[in-house]
Design an enzyme around this catalytic site. Structure first.
Site, PDB file in Angstrom:
ATOM      1  N   LYS A 240     -19.610   8.204  24.494  1.00  0.00           N
ATOM      2  CA  LYS A 240     -18.904   9.187  25.213  1.00  0.00           C
ATOM      3  C   LYS A 240     -17.559   8.839  25.832  1.00  0.00           C
ATOM      4  CE  LYS A 240     -23.416  11.659  25.823  1.00  0.00           C
ATOM      5  NZ  LYS A 240     -24.549  11.615  26.589  1.00  0.00           N
TER       6      LYS A 240
ATOM      7  N   HIS B 280     -23.504   4.930  28.045  1.00  0.00           N
ATOM      8  CA  HIS B 280     -22.632   6.084  27.385  1.00  0.00           C
ATOM      9  C   HIS B 280     -21.598   5.399  26.655  1.00  0.00           C
ATOM     10  CE1 HIS B 280     -24.929   8.479  29.947  1.00  0.00           C
ATOM     11  NE2 HIS B 280     -24.281   8.463  31.126  1.00  0.00           N
TER      12      HIS B 280
ATOM     13  N   LEU C  96     -31.309   5.742  23.708  1.00  0.00           N
ATOM     14  CA  LEU C  96     -30.196   6.847  23.672  1.00  0.00           C
ATOM     15  C   LEU C  96     -30.187   7.815  25.037  1.00  0.00           C
ATOM     16  CD1 LEU C  96     -30.999   7.887  19.985  1.00  0.00           C
ATOM     17  CD2 LEU C  96     -28.923   6.450  20.642  1.00  0.00           C
ATOM     18  N   ASP C  97     -29.201   8.257  25.309  1.00  0.00           N
ATOM     19  CA  ASP C  97     -29.114   9.466  26.424  1.00  0.00           C
ATOM     20  C   ASP C  97     -30.052  10.363  26.182  1.00  0.00           C
ATOM     21  OD1 ASP C  97     -26.987   7.721  27.317  1.00  0.00           O
ATOM     22  OD2 ASP C  97     -25.393   8.989  26.519  1.00  0.00           O
ATOM     23  N   LYS C  98     -30.359  11.063  27.196  1.00  0.00           N
ATOM     24  CA  LYS C  98     -31.148  12.241  27.154  1.00  0.00           C
ATOM     25  C   LYS C  98     -30.945  13.301  26.278  1.00  0.00           C
ATOM     26  CE  LYS C  98     -33.500  15.618  30.225  1.00  0.00           C
ATOM     27  NZ  LYS C  98     -33.523  16.250  31.536  1.00  0.00           N
TER      28      LYS C  98
END
Ligand code: URA
Length: 237
Positions: free
Chosen positions: A192, A189, A105-107
């Protein structure tokens, strides 16, 4: 039946580091089937022998599985020189089992992240062939219009010559704009980029479910718990 060195057995069960375990054994604090053993290299049979440290039996478990509610601000990695990683949220005795995150998962994304030391389990969940579904909830900067639902169903162009697989989009609220999207892949991503493709942007993102397993709502960001045997079974299919 699987055989293992006594020091490795105890280290793998998270008792202490390999060198600390060797010390415990040499001090005569470790028994195999009620007999004190002082050689760390002694082989034990994981399914048969009873190992105890200071009289406390140490059950053998090869694999461990956790669900973490990943908080924002930590990176999905096993170690990093400067940034806090998801494994920094786990105590040393669990990290000693050589656990790692399943996917990433992204930061700035939060929510359900599985942590295990079972490589095959992780591989199966991430394999594009299996297409395990993942449900995300996104707070959006603006409403992209109902046509976004159709666009997601057809598959949107997310750049780099890639069209995302069909995904299900629904709007939970319009003020603020909150959407849920179910995807079957996990490109960099991905969510997004999918919303960017329909003209809006993601302000906050949270993963709610993987396969049929939901994030436990009682876990606050940064908290984790073991998966139940049922959850492990569901995710192993
Ligand atoms: N999609 C994203 O864009 N980010 C994540 O962290 C997960 C899915």
């Amino acid at each position: 039946m699987p055989k293992l060195r006594l020091d490795k057995y105890l280290k793998d069960q998270g008792v202490a580091s390999r060198s600390e375990v060797k010390e415990l054994i040499k001090k005569g604090l470790v028994c195999v089937n009620d007999v004190t053993i002082k050689d760390p290299g002694t082989h034990v049979i994981t399914e048969k022998d009873i190992i105890s440290v200071r009289g406390v039996p140490i059950e053998y478990r090869q694999f461990v599985y956790y669900m973490l509610n990943k908080p924002k601000g930590v990176i999905t990695a096993t170690e990093d020189k400067t940034l806090k990683t998801v494994l920094d949220l786990f105590p040393e005795e669990i990290r000693r089992r050589e656990v790692f995150p399943v996917g990433r998962l992204d930061k700035d994304t939060e929510g359900l992240l599985l942590i295990t030391n079972n490589g095959i389990f992780a591989h199966n969940l991430l394999s594009p062939k299996k297409g395990v579904k993942k449900l995300y909830e996104a707070l959006l900067a603006s409403f992209p219009g109902d046509r976004a639902i159709e666009a997601f169903e057809k598959g949107v162009d997310i750049g780099d010559n890639y069209t995302a697989l069909p995904a299900q989009l629904e709007f939970i609220s319009l003020n603020p704009v909150i959407a849920r999207v179910e995807i079957y892949e996990g490109k960099f991503h991905q969510v997004k980029r999918m919303f960017k493709a329909v003209g809006t942007s993601v302000l906050e993102l949270k993963r709610l479910r993987m396969g049929e397993v939901w994030l436990d709502e009682s876990l606050k960001p940064g908290e984790f718990r073991e998966l139940t045997p049922e959850e492990i079974l569901i995710l192993s299919h």
